[in-house]
Each structure stands twice: as structure tokens, then as C-alpha cells.
Design a protein around this motif. Sequence first.
Motif, PDB file in Angstrom:
ATOM      1  N   SER A   2       0.827  -1.203   0.000  1.00  0.00           N
ATOM      2  CA  SER A   2       0.000   0.000   0.000  1.00  0.00           C
ATOM      3  C   SER A   2       0.863   1.255   0.000  1.00  0.00           C
ATOM      4  N   GLY A   3       0.535   2.197  -0.879  1.00  0.00           N
ATOM      5  CA  GLY A   3       1.221   3.490  -0.898  1.00  0.00           C
ATOM      6  C   GLY A   3       2.508   3.511  -1.706  1.00  0.00           C
ATOM      7  N   PRO A 108      -1.488   5.110   5.644  1.00  0.00           N
ATOM      8  CA  PRO A 108      -1.579   3.814   4.937  1.00  0.00           C
ATOM      9  C   PRO A 108      -0.425   3.601   3.951  1.00  0.00           C
ATOM     10  N   LEU A 109       0.762   3.550   4.479  1.00  0.00           N
ATOM     11  CA  LEU A 109       1.959   3.244   3.693  1.00  0.00           C
ATOM     12  C   LEU A 109       2.612   2.040   4.346  1.00  0.00           C
ATOM     13  N   SER A 110       2.691   0.936   3.610  1.00  0.00           N
ATOM     14  CA  SER A 110       3.258  -0.272   4.220  1.00  0.00           C
ATOM     15  C   SER A 110       4.780  -0.146   4.295  1.00  0.00           C
ATOM     16  N   ARG A 111       5.349  -0.874   5.207  1.00  0.00           N
ATOM     17  CA  ARG A 111       6.807  -0.836   5.369  1.00  0.00           C
ATOM     18  C   ARG A 111       7.533  -1.411   4.146  1.00  0.00           C
TER      19      ARG A 111
END
Lengths: 254, 311
Positions: A2-3, A108-111
Amino acid sequence: MSGFAVFLGKELLEIRRTWRIWVIPGLTLFFAITGPILALFTPELLRALATTDSGVVIKLPDPTAREAFAQFLQNLGQIVMIALVISGAGSVSGERSSGTAILVLTKPLSRPAFVLAKVVSQQILVVISTILGTIVTIGVTAALFDKLPVREFVTGVAIWLAFAIFFVAVMTLCSVMIRSRGGAAGAGLFFLFSALIASAFPIVAKWTFAGLPAASTRALLGQTPPLLWPLVTAGIGMVAASALAVGMFQRQEN
Amino acid sequence: MTTSTAAVEITHLTKRFGKALALDDISLSVPPGSVFGFLGPNGAGKTTTLRILTGLATPTSGTATVLGQDVRHAGHDVRRDIGFLPDVPGFYPWMTARDFLRFAGNLFRLDSRTLAARIDSLLDMAGLGSVSAKIGAYSRGMKQRLGMAQALINAPSLLLLDEPTSALDPIGRREVLEMIASLRGRTTVFFSTHILGDVERVCDTAAILHQGRVVADAPVADLKRRAGAEWIVVEVDGDARALADRMAGAAWLRTAESSGSSLRLAVLDLAQAQRAIPEAVAGLGLGLRRFELAEASLEEVFVELVGGPRP
């Protein structure tokens, strides 16, 4: 992931708007322009220096386009690699120390997207810079020399680029593992010099990514170095370094 | 997914950093739509709690749920409904405020029309609408106001704020508190602070954290009633210090603070105080202008519970 696209866009915008645009692309273009000129005039300068006072006459061969290309490749392999170490060292650790990582990772930014956008943006920068530098080098060299070994030169640059793309992933891993920019840079330099030293052993050069820098020079000379395993191991190494960086970053606290 | 209706539910939460115990078995619950003050001195564990709630850190034991989801397993669905402002927000110095809000809005996948309208209104709210400078040139207060704006870009159901007013001047502080108060009923606000006055002004409920433990968790009005002493304000027609000196050491008196002609007393036995104070006033030949029971301030409750100087 995500992101990923949004964060990659931010990374590319950051390259365009900050000092980063002047480092890798600026250095590459600088060497693209100056490499052929230096190759052309260095023998002239040496002749002038040698005959001024001492009366000694040094016979130097006429410069060639191959030497101009070799000058560019040498600069890629040394100074541009150091620039990759410096810019890559702070890619993740810099975001952590400045507090920006906290702000974006609570959205909402995944690692994995965070880490992989860092890798991909830096790889895009290296690829575009190298392509532009190669085109400019060929153009300037064509204006100054005859008989350009373009195919050998492009092959040599492509081999170097494969190593650089792999090394970007290694530097990102260093930046995830070590929280200080200086420490990450030190680890990256250690890896780079270790690979270069190890490549002195033929077996290492033949079977691992460490053989790529030397192979790029040999390709320019028209030789056919063994490339299959160095390229395969560089590809595997890039994926492994990226995956390890993602895995470690997911476990770390920020 | 739990069946909890609380916006934030923390149960027996413990966090260790090596041998250091940052959070020691804390439990608390934040009702939806409320403004919740998380009060404590520096180093009490407030930021650690917020880091766990936002998924930046993991608890050693215990559970924390946000909007009904365990933070350890919460995905991006829950993050879409949360706004977060860290104590020292870090921004990309090469961006403008508008750039950053657009970037943040895009991470939340807001459509372009909604995002454009929200950016304009949030920049106005933050007093940054006419600022075209890069964020690198901002003062700390401007960054804090931009931090509030970015935390609201997704119109969150839960707003987590870590010391949101600590870097602001009095006017900026009042504006932020008014904005927090205006969210009551629509958005749950969980904000940590060591400024007692902020909690008193806007919070419905507050928890007091001290050395990693929750020492109180109740509506603000209840907290004030919990102070071990009762309070009396006395005003005389002379110097109140003489009156304080005369009553010093009395068994029914805990503390007496004089200011000019007025005296604020914490008393342990109200009945005795009601007899002794007029006697002391008369004994000094002073006239009694005012004698009334007062409510404890949150500061007094805080000192009472934490047992040390105010943070």
C-alpha cells in the motif's frame, strides 16, 4: 504494498527538487563531458611538461576513443560508486533521524512499500543518469575521435550498471540495518572494497557479482568475460538484499 | 476484531526497553467521541503509549485496540481512520505545506476534488494559507500547526496527538485547543500533555500516568473530587500571610497559600477548619470578606497523585 506508487512519486520529486539531482546525474554528466576531453589532451599535456625543462622526450601513443570510454567507465566505477554509498547511506536512516518516517508510516503506507520505493527510485536515478552519461560520452567522443568502439563501450557500461543496481539494494539494506548515516556508509564502503578485493581471485570473479566491475573493463577492450554467474548472483543478491531490508524494517521499531 | 465499543482500549499493557520498564501494566478505555487527556510528567510513558497505539512500537505484553482492532494486527483499514501528530513532527524541508498535505492525502487515496478542498480548508485553519515558503524555513510553531493539519487530512475517527501544544505560543495554543474542543462528538481525540491547564480546558476524561503506571483514570470533574483534601478560599481585609502563619501547624490544615489578601487552604478536617479560621481571623483583628469552599484544580490533583512537584 500500500502506498508504493505515492511514495515512489515523493522519492522522485525529492531527487528533482533537492541536492540529489546534482550528485549522481551531475557527476555522471560531468565525467561524460570531461572524460573524452581529458583523454584527448592528457598526452599533449604530458608531452609539454616533459619537454619544457629537462629536454627529455617521452613518446606517448596517440589517444583513442577507447581511452576516452575507459576514462568514463573508470569514473563510474570509482567516484560514482562513492556517490552511491553517500546518497544510499541516508536513504532510510535519514528519514528515521529526521522524524519523517514516523509521520508517513502512521499513514496507509506499508513498510515494504517504504523500503522498496527507496530502492527503486535510486535505481531509476542510476539507470537514467548512466544512459544520459553514456549518450553524452559517445557524442563528445565522436566529436573528438575517430573509430568509436560503441558496442564494446555500451556493453561495458551495461555490465557496470548491473553491478550498480545491485549495489543500490545493498546500500538500502545498510541504511535499514544501521541507524546512523555514517555507520551505513562505512558498511557500504566495506562491502564495496571487499567485493573489489575478492574479484582479484579468478574463481570469485567468475562465479559471483564481484566479477562485474572488472568484466565491464574487459568488455570495453573487446574481450568476452564470463558474465552468466556474475549477473545471476547480482540479480539474486539484489532481491535478497531488498527482501532482507524489508524484513528487518518490518521488525524494527521507529 | 473485538467487540469493544471504545475508541481506544488498553488492557494490561507493558513495555520494556531492556531492563527499563516504560509502561507497567496499564489499562484504560477511551469512549468514542470524547476528548481524552493523557497527562503525565516528562518520561512517564506517554509517547511510548502513543507509539504502541500507532503501530510504531510493539508491546511487551498486554493488548491495545484502536477502533476495535488490535494494533499488532491492524492493517491499513484502521490507519485510514486515524490521524497522528508526533511530539516533534518531521517534514520534508524541500516541500511546501501544500505539497505535504497533497502527499499525505494521496497516501489516504483521497479523490482529487475532496483533497483540494480539504487542503485549502486545513491550510486556512493552520494559518498557513498564504505561506508559500518551503517547510525547511518554518518555525517550530508553524510545523506544529502543519502537523495538526496533516493529522486531519483524512477526516479521522480517532486523532492521536502527542504534546500538540507544547511548541505553540499562547495564541496558537488557544487555537489548537479550540479546534480540539470543536471535534468533540465527531472525532475521538486522545492527546498526551504535561500541561494541566490544557486538560482542564478541553478534556472530558483524563488519565494520569506516572512512572509507567496509570495512577488515575476518570472524568476530569471526578478527578478533581478525588483530591485527598478539601479546599477553602479565604479573603481578609489585611495581609493574609499573617493569617497563614497563625494557622500553620494546625492538625486540620494541610497547606496554605497566600496571595495578598487572599488565602487558599487545603484542609483535612472541614468542620474544624470552619471553626478555626474565623477564630484566627478575629484573633488577628482582621475582617473576613470571603469564606467559601473551592474545587481542587487538576494541578492540585496531579501533585496529590504523583506526589511530587508539578511537571
